[in-house]
Design an enzyme around this catalytic site. Structure first.
Site, PDB file in Angstrom:
ATOM      1  N   LYS A 139     -10.319   6.917  -2.832  1.00 55.53           N
ATOM      2  CA  LYS A 139      -9.214   7.056  -3.780  1.00 55.53           C
ATOM      3  C   LYS A 139      -9.648   6.553  -5.149  1.00 55.53           C
ATOM      4  O   LYS A 139     -10.081   5.416  -5.303  1.00 55.53           O
ATOM      5  CB  LYS A 139      -8.011   6.236  -3.316  1.00 55.53           C
ATOM      6  CG  LYS A 139      -7.275   6.833  -2.138  1.00 55.53           C
ATOM      7  CD  LYS A 139      -6.001   6.042  -1.874  1.00 55.53           C
ATOM      8  CE  LYS A 139      -5.213   6.653  -0.719  1.00 55.53           C
ATOM      9  NZ  LYS A 139      -4.001   5.854  -0.436  1.00 55.53           N
ATOM     10  N   GLU A 181      -5.849  -8.897   1.452  1.00 52.84           N
ATOM     11  CA  GLU A 181      -6.200  -7.598   2.037  1.00 52.84           C
ATOM     12  C   GLU A 181      -6.940  -7.793   3.363  1.00 52.84           C
ATOM     13  O   GLU A 181      -6.819  -6.981   4.276  1.00 52.84           O
ATOM     14  CB  GLU A 181      -7.039  -6.762   1.058  1.00 52.84           C
ATOM     15  CG  GLU A 181      -6.261  -6.220  -0.132  1.00 52.84           C
ATOM     16  CD  GLU A 181      -5.309  -5.060   0.208  1.00 52.84           C
ATOM     17  OE1 GLU A 181      -5.443  -4.446   1.275  1.00 52.84           O
ATOM     18  OE2 GLU A 181      -4.411  -4.772  -0.628  1.00 52.84           O
ATOM     19  N   LYS A 223     -11.243  -0.702   7.444  1.00 53.72           N
ATOM     20  CA  LYS A 223     -10.774   0.358   6.555  1.00 53.72           C
ATOM     21  C   LYS A 223     -11.584   1.644   6.749  1.00 53.72           C
ATOM     22  O   LYS A 223     -11.030   2.749   6.761  1.00 53.72           O
ATOM     23  CB  LYS A 223     -10.829  -0.096   5.095  1.00 53.72           C
ATOM     24  CG  LYS A 223     -10.182   0.938   4.184  1.00 53.72           C
ATOM     25  CD  LYS A 223      -9.847   0.455   2.811  1.00 53.72           C
ATOM     26  CE  LYS A 223      -9.130   1.572   2.060  1.00 53.72           C
ATOM     27  NZ  LYS A 223      -8.995   1.296   0.633  1.00 53.72           N
ATOM     28  N   GLU A 233      -4.478  10.453   4.380  1.00 52.21           N
ATOM     29  CA  GLU A 233      -3.253   9.698   4.574  1.00 52.21           C
ATOM     30  C   GLU A 233      -2.122  10.534   5.141  1.00 52.21           C
ATOM     31  O   GLU A 233      -0.980  10.431   4.708  1.00 52.21           O
ATOM     32  CB  GLU A 233      -2.822   9.060   3.236  1.00 52.21           C
ATOM     33  CG  GLU A 233      -1.856   7.915   3.433  1.00 52.21           C
ATOM     34  CD  GLU A 233      -1.685   7.083   2.162  1.00 52.21           C
ATOM     35  OE1 GLU A 233      -2.677   6.806   1.489  1.00 52.21           O
ATOM     36  OE2 GLU A 233      -0.547   6.718   1.867  1.00 52.21           O
ATOM     37  N   ARG A 237      -3.778   6.491   8.295  1.00 52.22           N
ATOM     38  CA  ARG A 237      -4.138   5.764   7.089  1.00 52.22           C
ATOM     39  C   ARG A 237      -2.949   5.036   6.477  1.00 52.22           C
ATOM     40  O   ARG A 237      -3.104   4.076   5.735  1.00 52.22           O
ATOM     41  CB  ARG A 237      -4.782   6.713   6.058  1.00 52.22           C
ATOM     42  CG  ARG A 237      -5.355   5.981   4.855  1.00 52.22           C
ATOM     43  CD  ARG A 237      -6.271   6.861   3.997  1.00 52.22           C
ATOM     44  NE  ARG A 237      -6.705   6.129   2.805  1.00 52.22           N
ATOM     45  CZ  ARG A 237      -7.667   6.519   1.999  1.00 52.22           C
ATOM     46  NH1 ARG A 237      -8.316   7.634   2.248  1.00 52.22           N
ATOM     47  NH2 ARG A 237      -8.002   5.807   0.942  1.00 52.22           N
ATOM     48  N   HIS A 248       4.388  -3.235  -3.980  1.00 52.49           N
ATOM     49  CA  HIS A 248       4.439  -2.379  -5.167  1.00 52.49           C
ATOM     50  C   HIS A 248       5.725  -2.601  -5.954  1.00 52.49           C
ATOM     51  O   HIS A 248       5.725  -2.609  -7.185  1.00 52.49           O
ATOM     52  CB  HIS A 248       4.339  -0.901  -4.772  1.00 52.49           C
ATOM     53  CG  HIS A 248       2.954  -0.474  -4.425  1.00 52.49           C
ATOM     54  ND1 HIS A 248       2.687   0.634  -3.647  1.00 52.49           N
ATOM     55  CD2 HIS A 248       1.744  -0.993  -4.754  1.00 52.49           C
ATOM     56  CE1 HIS A 248       1.384   0.768  -3.504  1.00 52.49           C
ATOM     57  NE2 HIS A 248       0.786  -0.201  -4.157  1.00 52.49           N
ATOM     58  N   HIS A 261      -2.401  -7.933  -7.726  1.00 54.66           N
ATOM     59  CA  HIS A 261      -2.035  -6.982  -6.679  1.00 54.66           C
ATOM     60  C   HIS A 261      -2.026  -7.649  -5.300  1.00 54.66           C
ATOM     61  O   HIS A 261      -1.069  -7.503  -4.526  1.00 54.66           O
ATOM     62  CB  HIS A 261      -3.009  -5.807  -6.708  1.00 54.66           C
ATOM     63  CG  HIS A 261      -2.801  -4.837  -5.591  1.00 54.66           C
ATOM     64  ND1 HIS A 261      -1.687  -4.032  -5.498  1.00 54.66           N
ATOM     65  CD2 HIS A 261      -3.542  -4.557  -4.481  1.00 54.66           C
ATOM     66  CE1 HIS A 261      -1.759  -3.293  -4.400  1.00 54.66           C
ATOM     67  NE2 HIS A 261      -2.871  -3.592  -3.771  1.00 54.66           N
TER      68      HIS A 261
END
Lengths: 360, 360
Positions: A139, A181, A223, A233, A237, A248, A261
């Site tokens: 991405k 993460e 991942k 996705e 995913r 978000h 983030h």
């Protein structure tokens, strides 16, 4: 050093994780190419000597700079950088090296995706978050004024070099934000990683090479595994979005300024865990362990807003197709599921829980 | 109506060519999508009623406008349009319809390629050039200040609807300019098309439906054929650049203002034909026929520059990898080859020939 092979429908490439990778970077790159490196002034100031050490003098990459900060992750910078590439004669065989954090990686990957309809690039991520997250999955993209990452492409790098030494100059807060993460990776799919982080919190926070290599390697492996099965996705995913619906929303209502983030995702996971507990997809004991690991990594930065604003912002999350809110809930430790029936009322409750915790 | 199936490694889609296609557009589109149409104010003023005729009232597409002119084929417009899409809630399942000439098609396709990392789109090309050229092949993109189409993606439409009726409102000059791409198609790969155009010049210029459908269908078939064998322009697809080395150079030195793209390609073909004759890859008789067909379509607009400037501008053509100038020469009528040994001196001679012809 360990190497994780990422295999998707459209690409296959290695992610190298370890210490001392910069020292041999040149040897690993394809030859007969012109090299360009996109980086931030700060990273270049700290690491340019080591970065350039392996390059013969006449093959040193030309340096392009991206100013720091999310507000520069925009098309206008992409256009400026593309014009710079073009004005020095970069062609379709040129190779771009994205050397920096997640913004450099996302924007650099997108620049490579659309310059002359696509040139090759490699990633040399310099933050923990970029190493475990944005360097795998293909991405790439930039923000619009109306939202983050709304413009982009799928464009995989030729290779990723995650040099753990780079983390030694990472500010404490960014290291900790990146760890969320990895906690996410443990919760949704890797109980062993979760337990390793529980047992080795001290070594990780002291940035001991071995502990970091284990955590980063396992996070990337998780991942790579998920992306390999579902590049676009459409299904699996989506579990990677655990903590991201509210995360978000929190980033959006705080104007992307107050929290990193990873920190927003930390709060988002706390909200999702609350929902998981009320729906009993995790036991009380599991929820306590997960919450403890999230909190032990850092006293998360506080913020203020209303639960209503968070729910409204979550409604704009681009992951939701018209009418359906997909939400990721942990199902025990090391497992997660996608649910589509989370109501506004439930989300409001979870948002309230997050806000109460965030006000303490 | 005829339908040409485009098959490449990455996509397969139909190109429909014929009269009256707009009248049934809605039925042909996938359902359960939100529709958006990108168009130019001029085309919309002429054709919106026919365009919308087949849509139920509550499924009419929202209209986005691109101002006319090459100078708006830039990232700043892409960003504005993406923000418009986002602000009205366009999501990954939305469908964009690019309704207009080559600029609308190229920019619209690119917008679809990068909005939320890619949404579906269909092409409804309204000019001859867009119908025969830019609607097939998946090349999308915008210009940089340093050159044309330097930013872009490969992104194929779901389908193309080339409605010949739209050509009735096309200015004469644009019709003629578009015909050069069909002449190119005939010269490099389709002797039958070339001969059809020789025999039916009058009917074509009078825009008789049957003649246009034949020419457009054959041109698209040729391009679909070539792109199907070589999507990414590693080999065969390069023959589509016949006339483009000097054509691009002429466009560049005249600031993209004096000549239409097709006209510049017309001059470029005249230059390439001169080279082909000196190298004897075409006979004198063949060269005369080809030059005659090029000239019969239109008195090409004159322009002034120096041969040296043209050669320098040709050196910057993005199709040339470092050090090698690939040049397409016709080899008889209906055949072409790629050569890599065209010297600067030869190119200068060809440029001089073009300039002498352009000064008459």
């Amino acid at each position: 050093m360990s190497t994780i092979q990422v295999k998707t429908v459209s690409a296959e490439y290695p992610v190298h994780v370890g210490s001392g990778l910069l020292a041999n970077l040149y040897e690993k790159l394809p030859k007969q190419r012109r090299f360009f490196v996109l980086t931030s002034p700060e990273i270049w100031g700290l690491w340019s000597k080591q970065f350039l050490a392996s390059f013969p003098k006449d093959e040193r990459p030309m340096t392009l700079f991206l100013p720091p900060g999310e507000r520069h992750k925009r098309l206008t910078q992409v256009e400026r950088l593309a014009a710079e590439l073009s004005s020095v004669g970069a062609d379709r065989s040129s190779l771009l090296i994205a050397f920096g954090g997640g913004i450099v990686g996302d924007l650099g990957g997108f620049l490579a995706a659309i310059y002359m309809r696509g040139i090759d690039y490699v990633q040399v991520p310099s933050t923990l978050l970029a190493q475990v997250d944005s360097s795998v999955g293909g991405k790439t993209g930039v923000n619009l004024v109306t939202g983050k990452n709304l413009i982009g492409s799928f464009h995989h790098p030729l290779a990723v070099y995650a040099d753990i030494d780079l983390l030694q100059t990472l500010p404490d807060r960014e290291l900790r934000a990146g760890l969320f993460e990895s906690i996410k990776a443990g919760i949704i799919r890797d109980a062993e990683l979760f337990e390793f982080m529980e047992r080795n919190t001290g070594a990780i926070l002291r940035r001991e090479t071995e502990a970091l290599e284990h955590v980063i390697g396992a996070s990337i492996r998780m991942k790579a595994d998920v992306v390999g099965m579902d590049e676009r996705e459409s299904g699996l995913r989506m579990i990677l979005n655990f903590g991201h619906t509210l995360g978000h929303a929190i980033e959006a209502v705080t104007g992307y300024r107050r929290l990193l983030h990873g920190e927003a995702v930390g709060w988002g996971m706390i909200g999702a865990l609350y929902l998981a507990q009320t729906r009993r997809t995790v036991s009380a004991e599991e929820a306590i362990r997960m919450n403890r690991l999230i909190h032990v990594m850092e006293a998360l930065p506080r913020f203020k807003t209303s639960a209503e604003k968070l729910v409204e912002a979550a409604g704009h999350d681009k992951k939701n197709r018209t009418g359906v809110r997909r939400f990721i809930l942990p199902a025990g430790i090391g497992n997660a599921k996608v649910v589509e029936d989370v109501t506004d009322a439930e989300l409001l409750e979870a948002a309230n829980w997050v806000l109460e915790s965030a006000r303490i």
